[in-house]
Scaffold this active site. Structure first.
Site, mmCIF file in Angstrom:
data_model
loop_
_atom_site.group_PDB
_atom_site.id
_atom_site.type_symbol
_atom_site.label_atom_id
_atom_site.label_comp_id
_atom_site.label_asym_id
_atom_site.label_seq_id
_atom_site.Cartn_x
_atom_site.Cartn_y
_atom_site.Cartn_z
ATOM 1 N N ARG A 12 -13.848 -21.621 -38.247
ATOM 2 C CA ARG A 12 -15.011 -22.209 -38.811
ATOM 3 C C ARG A 12 -14.840 -22.501 -40.317
ATOM 4 O O ARG A 12 -13.670 -21.927 -40.868
ATOM 5 C CB ARG A 12 -16.180 -21.156 -38.917
ATOM 6 C CG ARG A 12 -15.918 -19.709 -39.811
ATOM 7 C CD ARG A 12 -16.765 -19.731 -41.077
ATOM 8 N NE ARG A 12 -16.476 -18.743 -41.860
ATOM 9 C CZ ARG A 12 -15.373 -18.857 -42.671
ATOM 10 N NH1 ARG A 12 -14.327 -19.792 -42.614
ATOM 11 N NH2 ARG A 12 -14.885 -17.690 -43.399
ATOM 12 N N HIS A 19 -20.355 -15.294 -49.882
ATOM 13 C CA HIS A 19 -20.493 -13.999 -50.356
ATOM 14 C C HIS A 19 -22.021 -13.771 -50.337
ATOM 15 O O HIS A 19 -22.657 -12.979 -51.646
ATOM 16 C CB HIS A 19 -19.778 -13.573 -51.802
ATOM 17 C CG HIS A 19 -18.334 -13.567 -51.557
ATOM 18 N ND1 HIS A 19 -17.791 -12.581 -50.877
ATOM 19 C CD2 HIS A 19 -17.433 -14.719 -51.591
ATOM 20 C CE1 HIS A 19 -16.492 -12.588 -50.958
ATOM 21 N NE2 HIS A 19 -16.195 -13.814 -51.289
ATOM 22 N N ASP A 21 -23.812 -13.326 -47.192
ATOM 23 C CA ASP A 21 -24.226 -12.807 -46.100
ATOM 24 C C ASP A 21 -24.332 -11.276 -45.781
ATOM 25 O O ASP A 21 -25.206 -10.988 -45.399
ATOM 26 C CB ASP A 21 -23.111 -13.164 -44.705
ATOM 27 C CG ASP A 21 -21.634 -12.665 -45.002
ATOM 28 O OD1 ASP A 21 -21.386 -12.324 -46.045
ATOM 29 O OD2 ASP A 21 -20.968 -12.871 -44.050
ATOM 30 N N SER A 108 -9.546 -16.928 -38.505
ATOM 31 C CA SER A 108 -8.620 -16.776 -37.170
ATOM 32 C C SER A 108 -8.964 -15.313 -36.527
ATOM 33 O O SER A 108 -9.020 -15.166 -35.212
ATOM 34 C CB SER A 108 -7.311 -17.016 -37.449
ATOM 35 O OG SER A 108 -6.947 -16.019 -38.585
ATOM 36 N N ASP A 149 -19.123 -15.333 -40.175
ATOM 37 C CA ASP A 149 -17.884 -16.013 -39.130
ATOM 38 C C ASP A 149 -18.144 -15.788 -37.625
ATOM 39 O O ASP A 149 -18.261 -16.709 -36.830
ATOM 40 C CB ASP A 149 -16.570 -15.273 -39.594
ATOM 41 C CG ASP A 149 -16.517 -15.367 -40.992
ATOM 42 O OD1 ASP A 149 -17.057 -16.029 -41.897
ATOM 43 O OD2 ASP A 149 -15.378 -14.433 -41.770
ATOM 44 N N TYR A 197 -12.491 -7.971 -52.020
ATOM 45 C CA TYR A 197 -13.535 -8.329 -51.099
ATOM 46 C C TYR A 197 -14.620 -6.949 -51.026
ATOM 47 O O TYR A 197 -15.560 -7.147 -51.465
ATOM 48 C CB TYR A 197 -13.252 -8.564 -49.527
ATOM 49 C CG TYR A 197 -14.315 -8.855 -48.796
ATOM 50 C CD1 TYR A 197 -14.694 -10.436 -48.643
ATOM 51 C CD2 TYR A 197 -15.286 -8.058 -48.126
ATOM 52 C CE1 TYR A 197 -15.714 -10.809 -48.049
ATOM 53 C CE2 TYR A 197 -16.051 -8.464 -47.303
ATOM 54 C CZ TYR A 197 -16.504 -9.867 -47.040
ATOM 55 O OH TYR A 197 -17.673 -10.198 -46.389
#
Ligand code: GLA
Length: 334
Positions: A12, A19, A21, A108, A149, A197
């Site tokens: 995707r 940032h 979700d 991925s 994702d 993150y």
């Protein structure tokens, strides 16, 4: 019935809404025409997989207790899925191939999780598949990712981006205009494990303890936050949610100039407020935006490297490649 299967999950790219979700905000990703494929058959007792891109195969005995210690590391995503499926996980023997660049911010790992969940026997709605794969990612890598994702990959619609409300998991498919190309350009490899993150996730939690859910907050409320760093993080999230709404309208009304401007504003906010860009990514966005025919560009996904995404007139010549949205993950059993 030979018990053979082929599970396919696309990658995707996120057009806008990064940032947002993990605070239940809005995102607008689309699948891309690159896939991870697991081909194999049901077996007994264990999951054994080889990969075209990895030197070592994986062999995972069921049931899985702790996916985070599985070696080689790529097996952790599959083990995370098996752990989440519990006794429903079926032993398989198979081979993995992918055309999604690994570690490039094109999901991925989420594609591997979703394909693995289907291969191991998950059968249910896309939202449940995505939630299971998200929990698998948390257990496998320790990255406290949101749902974007996995849900995009599970629920993808050909030629459409998905406007996802990450609080309700409601999805609206928004057509990608025929007169626009979506371009992805690789800038640098990165991994979210060990990046900032998780720190951003906790900074948002901090902001929410002060002013309540960011998905409901206004910029005026954000301005009441005393700590300047937490205020900037919250300003990004609240303004990004509004940009996603505006971008979805711009796509629907074929206002590509506005859509491009919103992408650039999103990039600036991720660079200045959220601090998830890098100088190399900023330079790639700058060059992309200076290319005739490009409406706008931005960093895409978790950041700290990865790829940029651009919206451009068809045929625009850039360093990137044109991507097309495809249907979400599937499994064929024979
Ligand atoms: C990564 C995560 C997603 C999302 C993006 C940033 O891709 O896996 O859940 O938080 O970063 O939008």
């Amino acid at each position: 019935m030979t018990n053979r299967f082929v599970a396919r999950a696309p990658g995707r790219v996120n057009l806008i809404g990064d940032h947002t979700d993990y605070t239940g905000g809005l995102v607008l990703p689309m699948t891309i025409d690159r896939w991870t494929v697991i081909e194999g058959s049901l077996s007994e007792g264990a999951i054994t997989l080889t990969s075209a891109d990895e030197p070592d195969p994986i062999s995972i005995t069921l049931p899985v207790d702790n996916p985070a210690i599985v070696e080689p590391r790529w097996g952790r995503y599959v083990a995370g899925v098996a752990a989440e499926l519990g006794t429903a996980a079926m032993p398989i023997d198979g081979h993995v191939t992918t055309t999604i660049p690994v570690g490039a911010g094109l999901s991925s790992s989420a594609a591997l999780e979703v394909a693995a969940a289907l291969a191991l026997g998950f059968d249910g709605p896309a939202a449940d598949l995505a939630q299971l794969a998200r929990r698998a990612e948390h257990r496998a890598s320790g990255v406290p990712c949101g749902i974007m994702d996995q849900l995009c990959i599970a629920a993808g619609v050909a030629n459409h981006a998905l406007l996802i409300d990450c609080h309700t998991l409601e999805i609206e498919a928004v057509p990608v205009p025929h007169n626009a190309d979506v371009i992805v350009q690789f800038v640098a490899h990165r991994t979210l494990a060990g990046s900032e993150y998780a720190q951003r996730v906790s900074e948002c939690e901090h902001a929410e303890r002060l002013i309540g859910p960011l998905r409901l907050a206004t910029l005026a409320l954000v301005a009441t936050i005393g700590d300047p760093l937490i205020q900037r993080r919250a300003r990004h999230v609240v303004s990004e949610n509004q940009r996603v709404r505006d971008f979805a309208i711009a796509l629907r009304t074929n206002d590509l100039a506005t859509a491009g401007r919103l992408m650039i504003e999103s990039h600036h906010s991720l660079r200045d407020n959220y601090e998830t860009s890098t100088p190399a990514v900023d330079e790639a966005v700058r060059q992309m935006c200076a290319t005739p025919g490009v409406y706008g560009a931005r960093i895409t996904g978790g950041g700290f490297g990865g790829c940029i995404v651009a919206l451009a007139a068809p045929g625009t010549s850039t360093k990137g490649w044109v991507v097309r949205a495809v249907d979400g993950a599937t499994i064929d059993r024979t």
